[in-house]
Design a protein around this motif. Sequence first.
Motif, PDB file in Angstrom:
ATOM      1  N   LEU A 232       0.809  -1.217   0.000  1.00  0.00           N
ATOM      2  CA  LEU A 232       0.000   0.000   0.000  1.00  0.00           C
ATOM      3  C   LEU A 232       0.840   1.264   0.000  1.00  0.00           C
ATOM      4  CD1 LEU A 232      -2.783  -1.044   2.521  1.00  0.00           C
ATOM      5  CD2 LEU A 232      -3.076  -0.641   0.078  1.00  0.00           C
ATOM      6  N   ARG A 233       1.926   1.256   0.758  1.00  0.00           N
ATOM      7  CA  ARG A 233       2.688   2.493   0.934  1.00  0.00           C
ATOM      8  C   ARG A 233       3.902   2.611   0.015  1.00  0.00           C
ATOM      9  NH1 ARG A 233       2.237   4.013   7.385  1.00  0.00           N
ATOM     10  NH2 ARG A 233       0.057   3.381   7.629  1.00  0.00           N
ATOM     11  N   ARG A 234       4.378   1.480  -0.509  1.00  0.00           N
ATOM     12  CA  ARG A 234       5.523   1.527  -1.419  1.00  0.00           C
ATOM     13  C   ARG A 234       5.247   0.721  -2.695  1.00  0.00           C
ATOM     14  NH1 ARG A 234      10.358   3.523   0.240  1.00  0.00           N
ATOM     15  NH2 ARG A 234      10.604   3.641  -2.032  1.00  0.00           N
ATOM     16  N   PRO A 235       4.182   1.061  -3.423  1.00  0.00           N
ATOM     17  CA  PRO A 235       3.909   0.349  -4.676  1.00  0.00           C
ATOM     18  C   PRO A 235       4.940   0.641  -5.753  1.00  0.00           C
ATOM     19  CG  PRO A 235       2.447   2.232  -4.472  1.00  0.00           C
ATOM     20  CD  PRO A 235       3.176   2.116  -3.164  1.00  0.00           C
ATOM     21  N   ASP A 236       5.791   1.647  -5.523  1.00  0.00           N
ATOM     22  CA  ASP A 236       6.899   1.896  -6.446  1.00  0.00           C
ATOM     23  C   ASP A 236       7.965   0.818  -6.349  1.00  0.00           C
ATOM     24  OD1 ASP A 236       7.270   2.987  -3.786  1.00  0.00           O
ATOM     25  OD2 ASP A 236       9.145   3.877  -4.497  1.00  0.00           O
ATOM     26  N   VAL A 237       7.956   0.058  -5.252  1.00  0.00           N
ATOM     27  CA  VAL A 237       8.959  -0.988  -5.025  1.00  0.00           C
ATOM     28  C   VAL A 237       8.338  -2.372  -5.104  1.00  0.00           C
ATOM     29  CG1 VAL A 237      10.619  -1.952  -3.360  1.00  0.00           C
ATOM     30  CG2 VAL A 237      10.352   0.543  -3.591  1.00  0.00           C
ATOM     31  N   PHE A 238       7.173  -2.556  -4.473  1.00  0.00           N
ATOM     32  CA  PHE A 238       6.549  -3.871  -4.350  1.00  0.00           C
ATOM     33  C   PHE A 238       5.361  -3.977  -5.298  1.00  0.00           C
ATOM     34  CE2 PHE A 238       8.520  -2.783  -0.286  1.00  0.00           C
ATOM     35  CZ  PHE A 238       9.344  -3.881  -0.094  1.00  0.00           C
ATOM     36  N   HIS A 239       5.267  -5.102  -6.004  1.00  0.00           N
ATOM     37  CA  HIS A 239       4.267  -5.252  -7.058  1.00  0.00           C
ATOM     38  C   HIS A 239       3.156  -6.240  -6.703  1.00  0.00           C
ATOM     39  CE1 HIS A 239       8.143  -3.998  -8.863  1.00  0.00           C
ATOM     40  NE2 HIS A 239       7.369  -3.123  -9.458  1.00  0.00           N
ATOM     41  N   ALA A 240       3.298  -6.972  -5.621  1.00  0.00           N
ATOM     42  CA  ALA A 240       2.263  -7.904  -5.163  1.00  0.00           C
ATOM     43  C   ALA A 240       2.589  -8.302  -3.732  1.00  0.00           C
ATOM     44  CB  ALA A 240       2.192  -9.143  -6.057  1.00  0.00           C
ATOM     45  N   ALA A 241       1.549  -8.724  -2.988  1.00  0.00           N
ATOM     46  CA  ALA A 241       1.766  -9.088  -1.588  1.00  0.00           C
ATOM     47  C   ALA A 241       0.867 -10.238  -1.187  1.00  0.00           C
ATOM     48  CB  ALA A 241       1.509  -7.886  -0.682  1.00  0.00           C
ATOM     49  N   VAL A 242       1.440 -11.195  -0.463  1.00  0.00           N
ATOM     50  CA  VAL A 242       0.682 -12.229   0.226  1.00  0.00           C
ATOM     51  C   VAL A 242       0.623 -11.821   1.690  1.00  0.00           C
ATOM     52  CG1 VAL A 242       0.599 -14.638   0.935  1.00  0.00           C
ATOM     53  CG2 VAL A 242       1.339 -14.038  -1.385  1.00  0.00           C
ATOM     54  N   VAL A 243      -0.585 -11.563   2.171  1.00  0.00           N
ATOM     55  CA  VAL A 243      -0.802 -10.957   3.487  1.00  0.00           C
ATOM     56  C   VAL A 243      -1.458 -11.995   4.393  1.00  0.00           C
ATOM     57  CG1 VAL A 243      -1.942  -9.061   4.702  1.00  0.00           C
ATOM     58  CG2 VAL A 243      -1.027  -8.695   2.389  1.00  0.00           C
ATOM     59  N   GLY A 244      -0.676 -12.639   5.252  1.00  0.00           N
ATOM     60  CA  GLY A 244      -1.191 -13.711   6.091  1.00  0.00           C
ATOM     61  C   GLY A 244      -1.471 -13.267   7.510  1.00  0.00           C
ATOM     62  N   ALA A 245      -2.685 -13.482   7.973  1.00  0.00           N
ATOM     63  CA  ALA A 245      -3.088 -13.208   9.360  1.00  0.00           C
ATOM     64  C   ALA A 245      -2.551 -11.878   9.867  1.00  0.00           C
ATOM     65  CB  ALA A 245      -2.647 -14.341  10.273  1.00  0.00           C
ATOM     66  N   PRO A 246      -2.828 -10.776   9.166  1.00  0.00           N
ATOM     67  CA  PRO A 246      -2.207  -9.498   9.523  1.00  0.00           C
ATOM     68  C   PRO A 246      -2.949  -8.758  10.634  1.00  0.00           C
ATOM     69  CG  PRO A 246      -3.644  -9.181   7.659  1.00  0.00           C
ATOM     70  CD  PRO A 246      -3.707 -10.656   7.989  1.00  0.00           C
ATOM     71  N   VAL A 247      -2.207  -7.999  11.415  1.00  0.00           N
ATOM     72  CA  VAL A 247      -2.807  -7.005  12.307  1.00  0.00           C
ATOM     73  C   VAL A 247      -2.968  -5.732  11.471  1.00  0.00           C
ATOM     74  CG1 VAL A 247      -2.524  -5.634  14.400  1.00  0.00           C
ATOM     75  CG2 VAL A 247      -1.735  -8.004  14.349  1.00  0.00           C
ATOM     76  N   THR A 248      -4.192  -5.363  11.169  1.00  0.00           N
ATOM     77  CA  THR A 248      -4.412  -4.209  10.286  1.00  0.00           C
ATOM     78  C   THR A 248      -4.882  -2.970  11.034  1.00  0.00           C
ATOM     79  OG1 THR A 248      -6.704  -4.862   9.794  1.00  0.00           O
ATOM     80  CG2 THR A 248      -4.964  -5.727   8.355  1.00  0.00           C
ATOM     81  N   ASP A 249      -5.692  -3.144  12.064  1.00  0.00           N
ATOM     82  CA  ASP A 249      -6.115  -2.050  12.932  1.00  0.00           C
ATOM     83  C   ASP A 249      -5.513  -2.321  14.308  1.00  0.00           C
ATOM     84  OD1 ASP A 249      -7.324  -0.224  14.606  1.00  0.00           O
ATOM     85  OD2 ASP A 249      -9.303  -0.422  13.697  1.00  0.00           O
ATOM     86  N   LEU A 250      -4.486  -1.554  14.665  1.00  0.00           N
ATOM     87  CA  LEU A 250      -3.728  -1.861  15.879  1.00  0.00           C
ATOM     88  C   LEU A 250      -4.573  -1.758  17.142  1.00  0.00           C
ATOM     89  CD1 LEU A 250      -0.238  -0.255  15.139  1.00  0.00           C
ATOM     90  CD2 LEU A 250      -1.197  -2.450  14.432  1.00  0.00           C
TER      91      LEU A 250
END
Length: 245
Positions: free
Chosen positions: A112-130
């Motif tokens: 989300l914040r560095r799409p200039d560097v990263f082109h895809a993401a596998v997001v496993g069991a994330p803490v999204t709202d702290l």
Amino acid sequence: MPRDYAGDTLLPVLMDPYGGPHGQRVVAAHHPHLTSQWFADQGFAVIVADGRGTPGRSPAWEKSVRDDLAEIVVQDQVDALQALAADFPLDLDRVAVRGWSFGGYLAALAALRRPDVFHAAVVGAPVTDLRLYDTHYQERYIGHPDEQPEVYRRNSVIDDAGLVGAAEPHRPMMIIHGLADDNVVVAHSLRLSSALLAAGRPHEVLPLSGVTHMTPQEEVAENLLRLQLGFLKRSLGLADGNEAR
């Protein structure tokens, strides 16, 4: 690197971090890197890098993420990638990131914040709202939510207004979460998906019935890796991702 790599072509990159407190992944051992090597043997250069906040160096190194879990950990992954690209044949136009738990949080932030560097993401069991992660572990690094609400907002993947810090272009995400997770509850991934949907951002959600925070079932774990591989190859424009060695 792939064990059969001849060194004559650029390789797509898979960042494979944990990246957070209490989780050292850069270790001189064989077994902890079996999954990373499996992904490498599918045609990736896989990078496992510990950034600031991880153990194994000094107290100052671990404490440097106080009040800033988000920006620092992502930047350290970017720095590791760029440093290694100076010495290895890495294709910086095809870079993905995968992670679980804190690593899933890091992977979502990276896309989300560095799409200039990263082109895809596998997001496993994330803490999204702290604010939803009710453990003293969190307060150790970013204080109490009632006393530091802005710190919680700034470090969350989402807030009440939707996505935080998301930039163009939109990068695809595969979000994976066990429905029986009693550590990072599935509401984290549901809120992320809702925010992504509201923002019109591409993603897919893979719910795991009967699975807790980890996936101890051998058959589930194996098939989950194959599904991740297929997503990564599709997202990076590589060959058919339905086959794996």
